[in-house]
Write an enzyme that holds these catalytic residues in place. Structure first.
Site, short mmCIF file in Angstrom:
data_model
loop_
_atom_site.label_atom_id
_atom_site.label_comp_id
_atom_site.label_asym_id
_atom_site.label_seq_id
_atom_site.Cartn_x
_atom_site.Cartn_y
_atom_site.Cartn_z
CB ALA A 208 -0.78 -0.24 1.33
CG ASN A 209 0.04 4.73 -1.17
OD1 ASN A 209 -0.73 5.74 -0.83
ND2 ASN A 209 -0.41 3.92 -2.88
NE ARG A 210 5.33 7.18 4.67
CZ ARG A 210 4.83 6.36 6.46
NH1 ARG A 210 4.07 6.28 6.50
NH2 ARG A 210 6.51 5.50 6.10
CB SER A 211 -2.89 8.42 -0.98
OG SER A 211 -4.37 8.75 -1.13
CB ALA A 274 -1.62 8.05 -4.06
#
Ligand code: C5P
Length: 403
Positions: A208-211, A274
């Site tokens: 995942a990512n931090r969006s 994102a």
């Protein structure tokens, strides 16, 4: 004119409360239906009788009144309005709004509503300037609460400075401006992507990512606020579903693309998600065991590019396709290159270097790149970016763009 508009006017307790009587008259003259809630302190300055006589409807004062609750409960009061106006808004009520308190009818209705809110603060100059009030107002601004005033000038207690309630006719003008803008995207369809995507490694792990989804969700809310029929395709996010928006929840990039394609045709697509660039080529069907020997090697496969796909959607291509570019250097140049590569119409470029605090934070500094020019926007809350973008989109269509 305000014919047919339903305004919930919340009157809190400052000396300026007397001006709310004039405000009710002016709103009703213009055809608005005005329903009023008064705090206990407001009733020290003006009477419920005067308010109800001018509003031609009973003034609501008590959260605990059995008759009021059975006739018109606080939830109905909160929902049966097109706009909630707080005038005057005292320092105390602004603080309670900022904190989300619900300890009387006014604050409870304000917490229970998902309608747009306009506050008209009025208080002593030192109360206005106090860091606590300024922090509360900034918090409300970031939440998208609209504000008019206060004005500078002589104050009731003989002092002078910022703190005067905006004049009733100024408040009326702000209300009219709100409604004039509120239908500008009526008849338009909008699609917004938001949040991160989660790409499974196995049934319990993912990439995942931090969006946070804050920006995309705010854009969907702002487009719906201007009357667009809006679909929000959101990856996993803690943000609540925006009101008046159809939200489709997805996990992976491929699900997000499928949901976007299912939402076509639309007039405008804003890709704020994102999206993970890669997914695990063959996600394990069972949980990977850590004691199975060496750590697993993840083989990645490229995800579909949703922005690029929508930009090349042939006859189904939205009239206006907008992407974001998160850059850490040469922001505008890289954004224009990205715009061409993706085939979209506008790129909103922003600086996401770690020191900018953009990811998960509340502020964004945008450069709008449209191939012909660059617009540099001042630092704005994500909510304000969303509202400015929605207005810019409305202006684009109003000027005949996308035909
Ligand atoms: O290529 P990059 O990720 O920098 O591009 C950012 C823009 O492209 C954003 O608008 C993002 O929503 C969109 N995008 C997309 N699908 C992807 C990757 C990015 O829609 N797979």
């Amino acid at each position: 004119m305000l014919s047919g508009r339903r305004i919930l006017l919340i009157i809190s307790g400052g000396i300026a409360a007397y001006k709310s009587l004039e405000l009710i008259r002016r709103l009703r003259e213009r055809g608005a239906a005005v329903r009023c809630i008064m705090t206990a302190a407001a009733q020290q300055f003006v009477t419920p009788l005067a308010v109800s006589a001018l509003a031609a409807e009973k003034a609501y004062t008590d959260l605990w009144s059995l008759t009021d609750e059975s006739e018109m409960g606080h939830l109905r009061l909160a929902q049966e309005a097109d706009l909630v106006v707080v005038a005057p808004a005292t320092a105390d009520l602004l603080a309670r709004m900022a904190m989300g308190l619900a300890d009387d009818l006014a604050s409870t209705a304000l917490l229970a509503t998902d309608k747009p809110i306009l506050v008209a603060p009025a208080m002593n100059v030192r109360m206005w300037q106090h860091p606590a009030t300024q922090e509360n107002v900034a918090r409300l601004d970031a939440r998208g609460v609209r504000r008019i005033g206060p004005n500078a000038g002589p104050l009731a207690e003989g002092e002078s400075g910022m703190g005067r309630l905006a004049e009733p006719l100024e408040i009326v003008a702000a209300i009219e401006a709100f409604f004039a803008g509120s239908g500008r995207l009526k008849g338009r369809r909008a699609l917004v992507t938001s949040g991160p995507t989660h790409e499974p490694i196995d049934p319990v792990r993912y990439i995942a990512n931090r969006s946070s989804g804050k920006q995309g969700h705010a854009i969907a809310a702002a487009l719906a606020g201007l009357g667009a029929e809006t679909v929000l395709v959101s990856g996993p996010s803690r943000e609540p579903d925006p009101p008046s928006v159809r939200t489709v929840h997805v996990e992976t990039a491929r699900d997000m693309l499928a949901a976007c394609e299912a939402a076509l045709p639309v007039d405008v697509a804003v890709c704020a998600a994102a999206v993970a660039d890669w997914r695990v080529a063959a996600a394990a069907e069972q949980k990977l065991k850590k004691d199975a020997g060496a750590p697993p090697a993840l083989v990645l496969a490229e995800n579909p590019d949703i922005l690029k796909t929508l930009s090349a959607a042939g006859p189904n291509r939205p009239k206006l396709v907008i992407g974001f570019a998160a850059e850490t250097e040469h922001v505008v140049r890289h954004a224009e290159e990205k715009r061409r590569r993706k085939g979209c119409d506008w790129i909103l470029a922003n600086d996401v270097s770690p020191q900018s605090g953009t990811f998960g934070g509340d502020c964004n500094t945008i450069h709008l790149v449209d191939g012909a020019a660059v617009e540099d926007w001042p630092p704005l809350s994500k909510r304000a970016v969303a509202e400015r973008l929605a207005k810019r989109i409305a202006a684009y269509f109003a000027e005949g763009g996308g035909r």
